[in-house]
Motif scaffolding. Structure first.
Motif, short mmCIF file in Angstrom:
data_model
loop_
_atom_site.label_atom_id
_atom_site.label_comp_id
_atom_site.label_asym_id
_atom_site.label_seq_id
_atom_site.Cartn_x
_atom_site.Cartn_y
_atom_site.Cartn_z
N SER A 9 104.89 12.12 -0.34
CA SER A 9 105.39 11.22 -1.40
C SER A 9 106.60 11.77 -2.15
N ASP A 10 107.45 12.51 -1.46
CA ASP A 10 108.63 13.06 -2.13
C ASP A 10 109.66 11.98 -2.42
N THR A 12 113.43 11.79 -2.60
CA THR A 12 114.54 12.63 -2.15
C THR A 12 115.77 11.76 -1.90
N ASP A 23 110.95 6.12 -8.87
CA ASP A 23 109.52 6.33 -8.62
C ASP A 23 108.82 5.04 -8.20
N ARG A 26 109.56 4.19 -4.62
CA ARG A 26 108.89 5.12 -3.69
C ARG A 26 107.39 4.82 -3.58
N HIS A 50 99.92 15.14 -5.87
CA HIS A 50 100.87 16.00 -6.56
C HIS A 50 101.02 15.52 -8.00
N PRO A 54 109.38 16.46 -7.23
CA PRO A 54 109.84 15.12 -6.87
C PRO A 54 108.78 14.25 -6.20
N PHE A 55 107.50 14.50 -6.45
CA PHE A 55 106.42 13.78 -5.77
C PHE A 55 105.80 12.74 -6.71
N THR A 115 101.33 23.93 -5.35
CA THR A 115 102.11 24.01 -6.57
C THR A 115 101.37 24.87 -7.58
N VAL A 261 112.41 21.10 0.97
CA VAL A 261 111.47 22.14 1.39
C VAL A 261 112.12 23.13 2.34
N HIS A 308 109.58 11.61 4.95
CA HIS A 308 110.03 12.60 3.97
C HIS A 308 111.54 12.78 4.06
#
Length: 405
Positions: A9-10, A12, A23, A26, A50, A54-55, A115, A261, A308
């Motif tokens: 769920s990033d 990006t 958000d 996404r 998360h 950025p998730f 995290t 990442v 992603h």
């Protein structure tokens, strides 16, 4: 064998356009991706958990609860449910509710996440991560399996006469995976309970995956759940495919090079050599993942990360179609043709677990009836069970010692 997709769920930026979704966009895209995967005939959709940019997938049960009403066949799962920082009481109730709403079309994966700061955000200490995983899961199992729970432990307030609601569907808890990349203690935990073990090896070479899976298999057999090759195993993976392999590399390279990442690190070629990431034609993906069973044995679930690094939604949906139409049929045929008859093709379904629980209950009633004739008592059974329990394992605190915590 089950095949599906998972999301981290990033949010990006697309490096080819400079556009960044917000958000809301996404989150909506996650729903579209899952629904498309269901329509395409994939077996599983899983979401991570998360609590930091950025998730955006901070509430897996909200996402999966919505999808339970808008999909038909796909299994709804998590690729991480944070067993360390979530209250096990809340996990018990949230996922029993999802199980009821989805009519059992779900499972979940316990994990510690990646995290570190999430621990103090939820009032915990990362140095207690493994102990939390052991104690919280032991309590969770009791909350699902027992109607009324009296409990005390190290990390939360005691429970007295507590009943989690709703109760699990048909009285049977959801199937649980334990996800870990590098912690043998979590593989041990999965084996102790007879649960599934998922090695999300998207950043690791296959030799490391083989080592972790083999350890889990050995311990699964040690605890008497079946032969080592009958243990329930899942793997993570990544691919990007186009009909022409060079076209796939050219299209995916800017996303790889700028991904939060692994961007600005190893080259795409080096990373693809050392990890399961496969960028090329569908046949190259098939050949790479068909070889996995040679390293880890016959396994039951393969999930791919494909949404992603800023890839546009349109591209992700195209990748789902390639996966469902070209890659999965070939992989399924290849893997199932070599699977021994005694090795499960899939993780147990809800219906299978209900049937097993009822059979066990009937067997227990039969044993009780026999005891009335033989004069054997409940104390005799308790002594036998204690003698059969591995040293240091059996209560949450003692499990910690057994796992080397």
């Amino acid at each position: 064998m089950q095949f599906g997709i998972f999301t981290v769920s990033d949010v990006t930026t697309d490096p080819t356009t400079g556009r960044t979704p917000d958000d809301t966009e996404r989150v909506k895209s996650l729903l579209t991706i899952a629904q498309h995967a269901d329509q395409a005939g994939l077996d599983v959709f899983a979401t991570g958990e998360h609590h930091n940019p950025p998730f955006v997938a901070s509430s897996p049960t909200t996402i999966l609860g919505y999808l339970a009403g808008t999909t038909e066949n796909i299994i709804l799962s998590t690729s991480t449910t944070l067993i360390t920082t979530n209250d096990p009481v809340k996990i018990a109730e949230d996922y029993a509710m999802l199980q009821v709403i989805s009519d059992g079309r779900m499972d979940l994966m316990m994990g510690r996440g990646n995290t570190g700061p999430v621990y103090p955000w939820f009032g915990q200490d990362i140095r207690n991560g493994l102990e939390l995983a052991v104690e919280n899961y032991a309590l969770l199992r009791r909350l699902w399996d027992e109607e009324v729970v009296d409990w005390s432990g190290k990390f939360r307030t005691p429970l007295q006469g507590f009943t989690a609601t709703p109760r699990p569907l048909d009285g049977v808890a959801p199937f649980v995976w334990h996800g870990s990349i590098r912690s043998p203690q979590i593989a041990e935990q999965a084996a102790y309970y007879g649960d599934g073990f998922f090695h999300n090896n998207i950043f690791w070479p296959i030799r490391h995956t083989k080592q972790m899976v083999n350890f889990y298999r050995q311990r699964f057999e040690h605890y008497g759940h079946g032969a080592a090759d009958q243990a329930i195993v899942g793997l993570g993976g990544q691919f990007f495919a186009r009909k022409n392999s060079q076209a796939a590399v050219d299209e995916f390279r800017p996303y790889f090079d700028n991904a939060p990442v692994y961007g600005h690190g190893p080259t795409l070629e080096d990373f693809s050599t050392e990890t399961p990431l496969t960028v090329g034609s569908p046949q190259q993906v098939i050949d790479r993942y068909a070889s996995m069973r040679e390293q880890v044995g016959d396994y039951q679930r393969q999930l791919f990360l494909i949404d992603h690094a800023g890839l546009p939604l349109k591209t992700v949906l195209e990748q789902i179609d390639i996966l469902a139409e070209e890659i999965v049929p070939a992989l399924r045929k290849e893997n199932e043709s070599k699977r021994p008859a005694h090795v499960p093709s899939n993780p147990p379904t809800h219906a299978e677990m209900v049937a097993a629980a009822r059979a066990k209950g009937e067997q227990h009633e039969h044993v009780v009836a026999e005891d009335r004739w033989t004069g054997k008592t409940a104390e005799d059974d308790a002594e036998a069970a204690a003698a059969a329990t591995p040293a240091g394992v059996g209560t949450p605190a003692r499990q910690g010692a057994a796992f080397g915590l």
